[in-house]
Design a protein around this motif. Structure first.
Motif, PDB file in Angstrom:
ATOM      1  N   GLY A 147      -8.570   4.532   3.221  1.00 47.75           N
ATOM      2  CA  GLY A 147      -7.288   5.183   3.471  1.00 47.75           C
ATOM      3  C   GLY A 147      -7.320   6.208   4.585  1.00 47.75           C
ATOM      4  O   GLY A 147      -6.349   6.951   4.777  1.00 47.75           O
TER       5      GLY A 147
ATOM      6  N   ARG B 217       4.782   7.092   7.250  1.00 45.83           N
ATOM      7  CA  ARG B 217       3.541   7.072   6.472  1.00 45.83           C
ATOM      8  C   ARG B 217       2.419   6.270   7.134  1.00 45.83           C
ATOM      9  O   ARG B 217       1.248   6.508   6.838  1.00 45.83           O
ATOM     10  CB  ARG B 217       3.810   6.518   5.065  1.00 45.83           C
ATOM     11  CG  ARG B 217       4.513   7.505   4.152  1.00 45.83           C
ATOM     12  CD  ARG B 217       4.720   6.929   2.775  1.00 45.83           C
ATOM     13  NE  ARG B 217       5.204   7.939   1.837  1.00 45.83           N
ATOM     14  CZ  ARG B 217       4.442   8.602   0.985  1.00 45.83           C
ATOM     15  NH1 ARG B 217       3.133   8.346   0.931  1.00 45.83           N
ATOM     16  NH2 ARG B 217       4.962   9.503   0.176  1.00 45.83           N
TER      17      ARG B 217
ATOM     18  N   ILE C 240       0.831  -1.208   0.000  1.00 47.03           N
ATOM     19  CA  ILE C 240       0.000   0.000   0.000  1.00 47.03           C
ATOM     20  C   ILE C 240       0.862   1.254   0.000  1.00 47.03           C
ATOM     21  O   ILE C 240       0.468   2.290  -0.560  1.00 47.03           O
ATOM     22  CB  ILE C 240      -1.000  -0.019   1.184  1.00 47.03           C
ATOM     23  CG1 ILE C 240      -2.190   0.912   0.886  1.00 47.03           C
ATOM     24  CG2 ILE C 240      -0.327   0.357   2.484  1.00 47.03           C
ATOM     25  CD1 ILE C 240      -3.039   0.481  -0.283  1.00 47.03           C
ATOM     26  N   ILE C 241       2.040   1.190   0.615  1.00 53.45           N
ATOM     27  CA  ILE C 241       2.957   2.336   0.539  1.00 53.45           C
ATOM     28  C   ILE C 241       3.422   2.543  -0.895  1.00 53.45           C
ATOM     29  O   ILE C 241       3.442   3.669  -1.407  1.00 53.45           O
ATOM     30  CB  ILE C 241       4.153   2.139   1.488  1.00 53.45           C
ATOM     31  CG1 ILE C 241       3.699   2.211   2.944  1.00 53.45           C
ATOM     32  CG2 ILE C 241       5.228   3.189   1.218  1.00 53.45           C
ATOM     33  CD1 ILE C 241       4.777   1.853   3.956  1.00 53.45           C
TER      34      ILE C 241
ATOM     35  N   SER D 105       0.780   4.055  -2.952  1.00 52.29           N
ATOM     36  CA  SER D 105       0.672   5.479  -2.649  1.00 52.29           C
ATOM     37  C   SER D 105       1.715   6.287  -3.417  1.00 52.29           C
ATOM     38  O   SER D 105       1.414   7.361  -3.951  1.00 52.29           O
ATOM     39  CB  SER D 105       0.846   5.716  -1.143  1.00 52.29           C
ATOM     40  OG  SER D 105      -0.171   5.088  -0.403  1.00 52.29           O
TER      41      SER D 105
ATOM     42  N   GLN E 232      -7.330  11.488   5.974  1.00 50.53           N
ATOM     43  CA  GLN E 232      -6.789  10.700   4.861  1.00 50.53           C
ATOM     44  C   GLN E 232      -5.291  10.538   5.035  1.00 50.53           C
ATOM     45  O   GLN E 232      -4.541  11.519   5.030  1.00 50.53           O
ATOM     46  CB  GLN E 232      -7.086  11.403   3.527  1.00 50.53           C
ATOM     47  CG  GLN E 232      -6.882  10.532   2.299  1.00 50.53           C
ATOM     48  CD  GLN E 232      -8.056   9.583   2.057  1.00 50.53           C
ATOM     49  OE1 GLN E 232      -9.200   9.968   2.205  1.00 50.53           O
ATOM     50  NE2 GLN E 232      -7.748   8.357   1.665  1.00 50.53           N
TER      51      GLN E 232
ATOM     52  N   ALA F 266      -4.620   4.957  -4.358  1.00 52.49           N
ATOM     53  CA  ALA F 266      -3.917   3.715  -3.992  1.00 52.49           C
ATOM     54  C   ALA F 266      -4.913   2.686  -3.478  1.00 52.49           C
ATOM     55  O   ALA F 266      -4.794   1.496  -3.781  1.00 52.49           O
ATOM     56  CB  ALA F 266      -2.858   4.009  -2.935  1.00 52.49           C
TER      57      ALA F 266
ATOM     58  N   ILE G 108      -3.608   7.625   3.405  1.00 47.28           N
ATOM     59  CA  ILE G 108      -3.167   6.904   2.217  1.00 47.28           C
ATOM     60  C   ILE G 108      -3.900   7.504   1.023  1.00 47.28           C
ATOM     61  O   ILE G 108      -5.113   7.746   1.090  1.00 47.28           O
ATOM     62  CB  ILE G 108      -3.470   5.391   2.318  1.00 47.28           C
ATOM     63  CG1 ILE G 108      -2.614   4.742   3.405  1.00 47.28           C
ATOM     64  CG2 ILE G 108      -3.256   4.681   0.983  1.00 47.28           C
ATOM     65  CD1 ILE G 108      -1.131   4.691   3.121  1.00 47.28           C
ATOM     66  N   HIS G 109      -3.190   7.735  -0.056  1.00 41.58           N
ATOM     67  CA  HIS G 109      -3.807   8.333  -1.245  1.00 41.58           C
ATOM     68  C   HIS G 109      -5.021   7.503  -1.670  1.00 41.58           C
ATOM     69  O   HIS G 109      -4.913   6.279  -1.809  1.00 41.58           O
ATOM     70  CB  HIS G 109      -2.785   8.395  -2.381  1.00 41.58           C
ATOM     71  CG  HIS G 109      -3.147   9.367  -3.463  1.00 41.58           C
ATOM     72  ND1 HIS G 109      -4.232   9.171  -4.299  1.00 41.58           N
ATOM     73  CD2 HIS G 109      -2.567  10.548  -3.845  1.00 41.58           C
ATOM     74  CE1 HIS G 109      -4.304  10.168  -5.161  1.00 41.58           C
ATOM     75  NE2 HIS G 109      -3.309  11.024  -4.894  1.00 41.58           N
TER      76      HIS G 109
ATOM     77  N   GLU H   3       1.095   9.202  -6.124  1.00 41.27           N
ATOM     78  CA  GLU H   3       1.681  10.526  -5.941  1.00 41.27           C
ATOM     79  C   GLU H   3       2.659  10.897  -7.055  1.00 41.27           C
ATOM     80  O   GLU H   3       3.200  12.007  -7.064  1.00 41.27           O
ATOM     81  CB  GLU H   3       2.413  10.584  -4.600  1.00 41.27           C
ATOM     82  CG  GLU H   3       1.489  10.444  -3.393  1.00 41.27           C
ATOM     83  CD  GLU H   3       2.251  10.174  -2.113  1.00 41.27           C
ATOM     84  OE1 GLU H   3       3.493  10.323  -2.122  1.00 41.27           O
ATOM     85  OE2 GLU H   3       1.621   9.816  -1.104  1.00 41.27           O
TER      86      GLU H   3
END
Length: 361
Positions: free
Chosen positions: A313, A268, A141-142, A145, A320, A326, A322-323, A149
């Motif tokens: 997210g 994050r 998930i990172i 993201s 929020q 994503a 996490i984007h 981005e």
């Protein structure tokens, strides 16, 4: 309104087998006979999985301090853990299943509140536990993201971000192919074969012992650099669950962010989700964290992470972190045809030379 999150964290001790798992509550490592050489063995892993920092190198993940903690409240409508349920036409009892499979922790959230929480064998809401491949969900998930981005390009070759991998199996694969595990890689995920790549991978962080005279890779990155393709099949055609890919993803994350993966995880996720406790990652002698299976955290903090994913997210305060793209990409999932090409049919898939059913381990 928060989405419901059903059954978040069953933490079981059965990587190799649960048939001979020995209770560890109140026992010392000496009494258990636990050493660095037998970390994974079912006779001792109920102890080692709760106390892994006693045996391996680790990277600390800070939660930002008590002022950052977001309280995880209990629901006034608890779930009955003594409930019966149907599984493949057979009636089972939830508590009996948890005991039979040597669960150490069980927590269920509904709309962001605890409706069930139970601990076993000395585990508690404060104690850490080895999370194995749940770690991959954090790493993935990172990375998603960073893609959202614009910091990682799914269409770029891995070798453009990580020159050290240019001549490995990963160099000519795209970032997206490695994220989706559709790259061509010679890597056996067979946990029954001590000569498989996954066991060699484990040696770099001390999860399995190095035999006398061992001359193989000493670090995660050295191990990844030595991996080759499995024949000439082009990248991107088939899905295969291969643990090494996730450590390449972590290396990509480090390259894009200019800092170790463990620091990115801390910044994050851990300091933004209101985690009750810090966590730690297993690491190699070069202090690189095992992003594919090295996370150790509490059941409650795992529940916070799961609830965040269910809530698009957002953390428990609605912020929020996490984007959203994503999350959407993760929910969309992979290409079914590539899963089929990789051997996934009717809930089964091939791992190394063994057939494995989908399920909770």
């Amino acid at each position: 309104m928060k989405k419901s999150l059903i059954a978040l964290a069953i933490i079981a001790s059965g990587t190799l087998s649960v048939a001979h798992a020995v209770n560890s509550e109140g026992k010392t490592r000496v009494e258990m006979g636990a050493t660095q050489a037998n970390i994974l063995h079912p006779d001792v892993n109920r102890y080692t999985y709760k106390n892994l920092s006693e045996f391996v190198h680790t990277k600390q993940i800070d939660n930002g301090g008590y002022k950052q903690v977001i309280e995880l409240r209990k629901s006034n409508k608890p779930l009955n853990l003594n409930m019966n349920f149907d599984h493949l036409g057979k009636e089972l009892n939830l508590l009996e299943v948890l005991h039979k499979h040597r669960a150490d922790a069980f927590i269920v959230l509904k709309d962001g509140k605890i409706v069930a929480e139970q601990y076993f064998d000395g585990q508690s809401e404060r104690t850490h536990h080895q999370m194995m491949s749940v770690t991959k969900s954090f790493t993935g998930i990172i990375a998603a993201s960073l893609v959202a981005e614009g910091k990682l390009d799914r269409d770029a070759l891995v070798g453009t971000y990580i020159p050290q991998l240019t001549h490995s199996a990963f160099g000519a694969a795209t970032v997206g192919q490695v994220l989706d595990m559709t790259n061509n890689l010679h890597y056996s995920e067979s946990y029954e074969d001590p000569n498989s790549e996954v066991f060699k991978h484990a040696k770099t962080v001390g999860l399995t012992p190095k035999e006398p005279g061992y001359s193989g890779p000493q670090t995660i990155h050295e191990f990844l650099e030595g991996l080759k393709k499995d024949g000439e099949r082009p990248h991107g055609q088939e899905f295969h669950y291969l643990t090494a890919n996730t450590d390449v993803v972590a290396w990509l994350i480090s390259s894009a962010e200019g800092k170790p993966f463990s620091e990115v995880l801390e910044e994050r996720i851990w300091t933004r989700l209101g985690m009750e406790r810090g966590a730690y990652l297993m690491s190699d002698p070069a202090s690189v964290g095992l992003a594919s299976g090295g996370l150790n955290g509490t059941a409650r903090d795992m529940a916070r992470f799961g609830q965040m994913l269910a809530d698009g997210g957002k953390n428990l305060l609605g912020k929020q972190i996490i984007h959203p793209n994503a999350i959407l990409e993760t929910e969309r999932g992979g290409d079914p045809s590539k899963f089929a090409q990789g051997g996934i049919v009717k809930g089964h898939y091939e791992v190394g030379r063994t057939k494995t059913s989908f399920g909770i381990r």
